[in-house]
Design a protein around this motif. Structure first.
Motif, PDB file in Angstrom:
ATOM      1  N   ALA A 156       0.814  -1.215   0.000  1.00  0.00           N
ATOM      2  CA  ALA A 156       0.000   0.000   0.000  1.00  0.00           C
ATOM      3  C   ALA A 156       0.842   1.257   0.000  1.00  0.00           C
ATOM      4  CB  ALA A 156      -0.922  -0.011   1.225  1.00  0.00           C
ATOM      5  N   THR A 157       2.124   1.147   0.346  1.00  0.00           N
ATOM      6  CA  THR A 157       2.990   2.321   0.354  1.00  0.00           C
ATOM      7  C   THR A 157       3.477   2.682  -1.031  1.00  0.00           C
ATOM      8  OG1 THR A 157       4.934   0.937   0.762  1.00  0.00           O
ATOM      9  CG2 THR A 157       3.768   1.804   2.680  1.00  0.00           C
ATOM     10  N   GLY A 183       3.194 -11.275  -0.124  1.00  0.00           N
ATOM     11  CA  GLY A 183       2.202 -10.591   0.705  1.00  0.00           C
ATOM     12  C   GLY A 183       0.804 -11.133   0.493  1.00  0.00           C
ATOM     13  N   ILE A 184       0.447 -11.432  -0.784  1.00  0.00           N
ATOM     14  CA  ILE A 184      -0.870 -12.001  -1.073  1.00  0.00           C
ATOM     15  C   ILE A 184      -1.011 -13.370  -0.416  1.00  0.00           C
ATOM     16  CG2 ILE A 184      -2.333 -12.919  -2.911  1.00  0.00           C
ATOM     17  CD1 ILE A 184      -1.193 -10.737  -4.738  1.00  0.00           C
ATOM     18  N   PHE A 185       0.015 -14.207  -0.569  1.00  0.00           N
ATOM     19  CA  PHE A 185      -0.065 -15.562  -0.024  1.00  0.00           C
ATOM     20  C   PHE A 185      -0.170 -15.539   1.508  1.00  0.00           C
ATOM     21  CE2 PHE A 185       2.774 -16.761  -3.863  1.00  0.00           C
ATOM     22  CZ  PHE A 185       1.692 -16.586  -4.704  1.00  0.00           C
ATOM     23  N   ALA A 186       0.541 -14.590   2.141  1.00  0.00           N
ATOM     24  CA  ALA A 186       0.465 -14.479   3.600  1.00  0.00           C
ATOM     25  C   ALA A 186      -0.912 -14.007   4.048  1.00  0.00           C
ATOM     26  CB  ALA A 186       1.540 -13.526   4.108  1.00  0.00           C
ATOM     27  N   SER A 187      -1.609 -13.243   3.191  1.00  0.00           N
ATOM     28  CA  SER A 187      -2.915 -12.686   3.555  1.00  0.00           C
ATOM     29  C   SER A 187      -4.068 -13.628   3.274  1.00  0.00           C
ATOM     30  CB  SER A 187      -3.152 -11.370   2.788  1.00  0.00           C
ATOM     31  OG  SER A 187      -2.150 -10.418   3.083  1.00  0.00           O
ATOM     32  N   VAL A 188      -3.857 -14.649   2.447  1.00  0.00           N
ATOM     33  CA  VAL A 188      -4.952 -15.534   2.035  1.00  0.00           C
ATOM     34  C   VAL A 188      -5.717 -16.121   3.223  1.00  0.00           C
ATOM     35  CG1 VAL A 188      -5.470 -17.759   0.948  1.00  0.00           C
ATOM     36  CG2 VAL A 188      -4.092 -16.079  -0.263  1.00  0.00           C
ATOM     37  N   MET A 218      -8.710  -9.809 -15.232  1.00  0.00           N
ATOM     38  CA  MET A 218      -7.493  -9.920 -14.429  1.00  0.00           C
ATOM     39  C   MET A 218      -7.231  -8.635 -13.651  1.00  0.00           C
ATOM     40  SD  MET A 218      -3.690 -10.928 -15.753  1.00  0.00           S
ATOM     41  CE  MET A 218      -2.266 -10.884 -14.649  1.00  0.00           C
ATOM     42  N   LEU A 219      -7.421  -7.497 -14.304  1.00  0.00           N
ATOM     43  CA  LEU A 219      -7.257  -6.205 -13.611  1.00  0.00           C
ATOM     44  C   LEU A 219      -8.252  -6.078 -12.461  1.00  0.00           C
ATOM     45  CD1 LEU A 219      -6.588  -3.571 -16.417  1.00  0.00           C
ATOM     46  CD2 LEU A 219      -5.113  -4.114 -14.479  1.00  0.00           C
ATOM     47  N   ALA A 220      -9.481  -6.529 -12.685  1.00  0.00           N
ATOM     48  CA  ALA A 220     -10.480  -6.485 -11.618  1.00  0.00           C
ATOM     49  C   ALA A 220     -10.049  -7.374 -10.445  1.00  0.00           C
ATOM     50  CB  ALA A 220     -11.843  -6.928 -12.148  1.00  0.00           C
ATOM     51  N   GLY A 221      -9.496  -8.540 -10.744  1.00  0.00           N
ATOM     52  CA  GLY A 221      -8.994  -9.413  -9.679  1.00  0.00           C
ATOM     53  C   GLY A 221      -7.847  -8.780  -8.921  1.00  0.00           C
ATOM     54  N   MET A 222      -6.958  -8.094  -9.623  1.00  0.00           N
ATOM     55  CA  MET A 222      -5.858  -7.393  -8.973  1.00  0.00           C
ATOM     56  C   MET A 222      -6.383  -6.280  -8.067  1.00  0.00           C
ATOM     57  SD  MET A 222      -3.270  -7.234 -12.267  1.00  0.00           S
ATOM     58  CE  MET A 222      -2.182  -6.010 -11.515  1.00  0.00           C
ATOM     59  N   ALA A 223      -7.393  -5.554  -8.567  1.00  0.00           N
ATOM     60  CA  ALA A 223      -7.977  -4.483  -7.756  1.00  0.00           C
ATOM     61  C   ALA A 223      -8.617  -5.044  -6.488  1.00  0.00           C
ATOM     62  CB  ALA A 223      -9.003  -3.711  -8.586  1.00  0.00           C
ATOM     63  N   TRP A 250      -5.895  -5.964  -4.069  1.00  0.00           N
ATOM     64  CA  TRP A 250      -5.323  -4.745  -3.487  1.00  0.00           C
ATOM     65  C   TRP A 250      -6.220  -4.202  -2.378  1.00  0.00           C
ATOM     66  CZ3 TRP A 250      -0.913  -1.786  -4.143  1.00  0.00           C
ATOM     67  CH2 TRP A 250      -0.956  -0.502  -3.614  1.00  0.00           C
ATOM     68  N   SER A 251      -7.540  -4.194  -2.645  1.00  0.00           N
ATOM     69  CA  SER A 251      -8.464  -3.629  -1.666  1.00  0.00           C
ATOM     70  C   SER A 251      -8.551  -4.477  -0.401  1.00  0.00           C
ATOM     71  CB  SER A 251      -9.862  -3.479  -2.292  1.00  0.00           C
ATOM     72  OG  SER A 251     -10.422  -4.749  -2.570  1.00  0.00           O
ATOM     73  N   ARG A 252      -8.363  -5.784  -0.545  1.00  0.00           N
ATOM     74  CA  ARG A 252      -8.503  -6.681   0.603  1.00  0.00           C
ATOM     75  C   ARG A 252      -7.178  -6.954   1.302  1.00  0.00           C
ATOM     76  NH1 ARG A 252     -13.705  -7.529   2.486  1.00  0.00           N
ATOM     77  NH2 ARG A 252     -15.146  -7.555   0.710  1.00  0.00           N
ATOM     78  N   ALA A 253      -6.129  -7.210   0.518  1.00  0.00           N
ATOM     79  CA  ALA A 253      -4.841  -7.595   1.115  1.00  0.00           C
ATOM     80  C   ALA A 253      -3.885  -6.428   1.254  1.00  0.00           C
ATOM     81  CB  ALA A 253      -4.194  -8.691   0.278  1.00  0.00           C
ATOM     82  N   GLN A 254      -4.200  -5.300   0.601  1.00  0.00           N
ATOM     83  CA  GLN A 254      -3.347  -4.114   0.637  1.00  0.00           C
ATOM     84  C   GLN A 254      -1.949  -4.383   0.066  1.00  0.00           C
ATOM     85  OE1 GLN A 254      -4.509  -0.885   1.705  1.00  0.00           O
ATOM     86  NE2 GLN A 254      -6.326  -2.145   1.351  1.00  0.00           N
ATOM     87  N   THR A 255      -1.867  -5.335  -0.848  1.00  0.00           N
ATOM     88  CA  THR A 255      -0.588  -5.633  -1.491  1.00  0.00           C
ATOM     89  C   THR A 255      -0.851  -6.401  -2.770  1.00  0.00           C
ATOM     90  OG1 THR A 255       1.568  -6.689  -1.253  1.00  0.00           O
ATOM     91  CG2 THR A 255      -0.298  -7.807  -0.225  1.00  0.00           C
TER      92      THR A 255
END
Length: 603
Positions: free
Chosen positions: A69-70, A196-201, A178-183, A186-191
């Protein structure tokens, strides 16, 4: 940084050198182009030596902050999965470059061809080495742009430009998802960093995990030509044949399978997403194999074959066997590149790609015939060729989840053997049917065929070390399943030669039937999509252009201009230059202003 320089920097630099060198230097720069894929291959081998089982090495980027997010940073990482893909891309692209020296020798625009080819290698390297979804998406879109440019290489040919546009627009459907999935991630995992995604799952809502996984899968389905987003791939045959080999074996269509494997922890957490992939993969595999059976164009038959084999890979992904999917991707890269380049050799030597106009080519093109046969043995799944091992691994993995899906894939294997051996018998055996006497291709074209044929023979034996390298579990096929697979392949092969041995008139009459024509057209799926989605969108666009743009926007803009002109003309008429007229205006203005002031003061 050595890996990045070899895999990304070198092909990019060569693309610039080839483009600046132009036509006068192309005889030299096309040879230099071979260094691009060799650089990717060396980078892949170096990475294999640097990573342990399941380990990664930092190549460049923001580490844990990449995609956070930074800020979104451009970052790369190296692991066994990326190393494997670099080796696949490097070997296939090197064979394509060498083959192109002979195949494209008399073509104009060779600097453009080889420059975009180098950009293609660099784009795929970016994609497979990315450590976050943003960097991966940059490579993803560059791969799509290169495919567009190379499919439409013969841009003066309407069919080629239409095919390039169709490929570009169809894959954009998946890219939007795919862009929608990325968005959503980002909104849920902030990365958007993979780690980072795998740690947030585990902490994300189940619905968000499933939605993001399905959206990424749609993106993968677009690139990897899964039903119904497969419609662009058969038309992409309008590009040069070596490019077809590259797209079908190691770059464009492989990107979707790689995306799912790269983000596997996300898919592992969503049973619904895996079930969807399994269903789509099995449907695509069976559908495309049946359609391939009716094709008379050698390249289009191979295109539907690719779609079918990609269906096998997605079925394995849906069954949770991402290792088996990557194993089949690797072996498929060898034998499908071999088959496409062999088809290019046939087109070059026999001046046709219509199977009905061939026959007896094994006598005039023995090296090409032998290499094509090796590819056919691998594709159909005959032991000990590569397809036997990787396809059986897929069928075994799917059988552990769904016996029905496994049975469908076994039937599809029989159809695969039927269409590839039917084409083989028609093209290389029997009596010549073409008007032109065929000749064997030169050494620059046959040498890559021999190399890929060796890969089609031995790669199957590398399954266990390959799976250990990427850290995936091995699927063990039962004796009954292996026996069923052998019977299916044998039945399909026997049926193919029996079919080819029939009277030619009977075969032609059968092929002219309505059912055969429907199969040849892809069961009307493309036409249905055109009618349901494309034509209505075009109709709305034309209405907006004719009514909204011309009648409303243009009318409003032009009307304002006309009104300004009219007002200016009226005001200009007041400029008489006579003092008494101006004095009258001043007097009238004074009276009007006085009245307004008095009225306002009275209120």
């Amino acid at each position: 940084m050595g890996v990045l320089a070899a895999a990304i920097g070198l092909p990019l630099a060569l693309a610039l050198v080839i483009a600046l060198g132009g036509a006068r230097a192309v005889r030299v720069t096309q040879v230099l182009a071979l260094a691009g894929p060799i650089g990717a291959l060396i980078a892949g081998v170096e990475l294999v030596g640097r990573v342990r089982h399941g380990a990664t090495v930092s190549l460049m980027g923001g580490g844990q902050s990449a995609g956070s997010a930074t800020g979104v940073l451009f970052g790369f990482t190296g692991d066994a999965l990326g190393a494997l893909m670099l080796v696949v891309v490097g070997v296939v692209a090197a064979c394509v470059v060498a083959f192109s020296w002979g195949y494209m020798a008399h073509e104009t625009g060779r600097p453009r061809y080889f420059a975009v080819l180098m950009l293609f290698v660099a784009a795929m390297s970016i994609l497979v080495l990315a450590d976050n979804l943003v960097t991966l998406f940059v490579g993803w879109e560059l791969v799509g742009a290169c495919s567009y440019l190379l499919i439409g290489f013969w841009y003066r040919k309407p069919a080629a430009t239409s095919a390039a546009i169709k490929a570009f627009m169809t894959t954009r459907v998946g890219d939007v998802a795919m862009l929608a999935g990325m968005a959503l991630l980002w909104s849920r995992a902030q990365t958007l960093d993979f780690n980072g995604i795998f740690a947030s799952v585990p902490t994300l809502p189940a619905g968000a995990v499933t939605a993001s996984a399905l959206l990424l899968f749609v993106g993968a389905a677009g690139k990897s030509a899964q039903f119904p987003l497969h419609i662009w791939l058969p038309d992409a045959m309008e590009g040069p044949t070596p490019i077809s080999a590259l797209i079908h074996a190691a770059t464009m269509v492989a990107a979707g399978v790689f995306l799912v494997a790269r983000t596997w922890p996300l898919f592992a957490a969503s049973g619904a997403a895996r079930t969807t992939m399994l269903g789509v993969g099995v449907l695509t595999a069976a559908y495309a194999a049946v359609v391939a059976l009716a094709q008379t164009d050698m390249k289009k038959m191979l295109a539907y074959s690719t779609i079918s084999q990609l269906g096998f890979m997605f079925a394995a992904l849906g069954a949770g066997a991402w290792g088996a999917a990557m194993f089949h991707l690797t072996t498929h890269a060898a034998f499908k590149a071999l088959l496409f380049l062999a088809a290019g050799s046939v087109i070059h030597g026999a001046a046709t790609q219509d199977i009905r106009g061939m026959g007896g080519l094994a006598r005039s093109m023995p090296v090409t015939a032998a290499c094509w046969t090796a590819g056919a043995l691998a594709l159909s799944g005959w032991w000990p060729f590569a397809g036997f091992f990787s396809k059986d691994a897929v069928v075994a993995a799917v059988g552990e989840v769904s016996p029905f899906a496994s049975a469908v894939l076994l039937a599809t294997s029989a159809v695969t053997a039927l269409y590839i051996w039917r084409a083989t018998a028609s093209a290389f055996f029997g009596e010549p049917r073409g008007e032109k006497h065929a000749h064997e291709s030169g050494s620059t074209m046959t040498a890559p065929l021999v190399l890929l044929a060796a890969g089609a023979l031995v790669l199957g034996w590398a399954g266990r070390p390959l799976l250990e390298l990427v850290g995936a579990q091995e699927a063990h096929a039962s004796a009954a399943m292996i026996a069923s697979a052998v019977v299916a392949v044998a039945a399909g092969t026997a049926a193919a030669f029996a079919w080819s041995s029939r009277d030619a008139g009977r075969n032609e009459a059968f092929a002219a039937g309505r059912t055969w024509e429907l199969l040849r057209s892809g069961l009307g799926v493309d036409g249905a999509i055109q009618a349901i989605a494309v034509r209505p969108v075009l109709a709305v666009a034309r209405w907006v252009e004719s009514t909204g743009d011309r009648r409303i926007i243009d009318w409003a803009a032009e009307g304002l201009g006309r009104a300004a002109t009219a007002i200016g003309g009226a005001l200009a008429a007041l400029q008489t230059g006579e003092t008494d007229v101006y004095a009258s205006f001043v007097a009238v203005g004074f009276v009007v202003l006085s009245a307004i002031v008095l009225w306002a003061g009275g209120r």
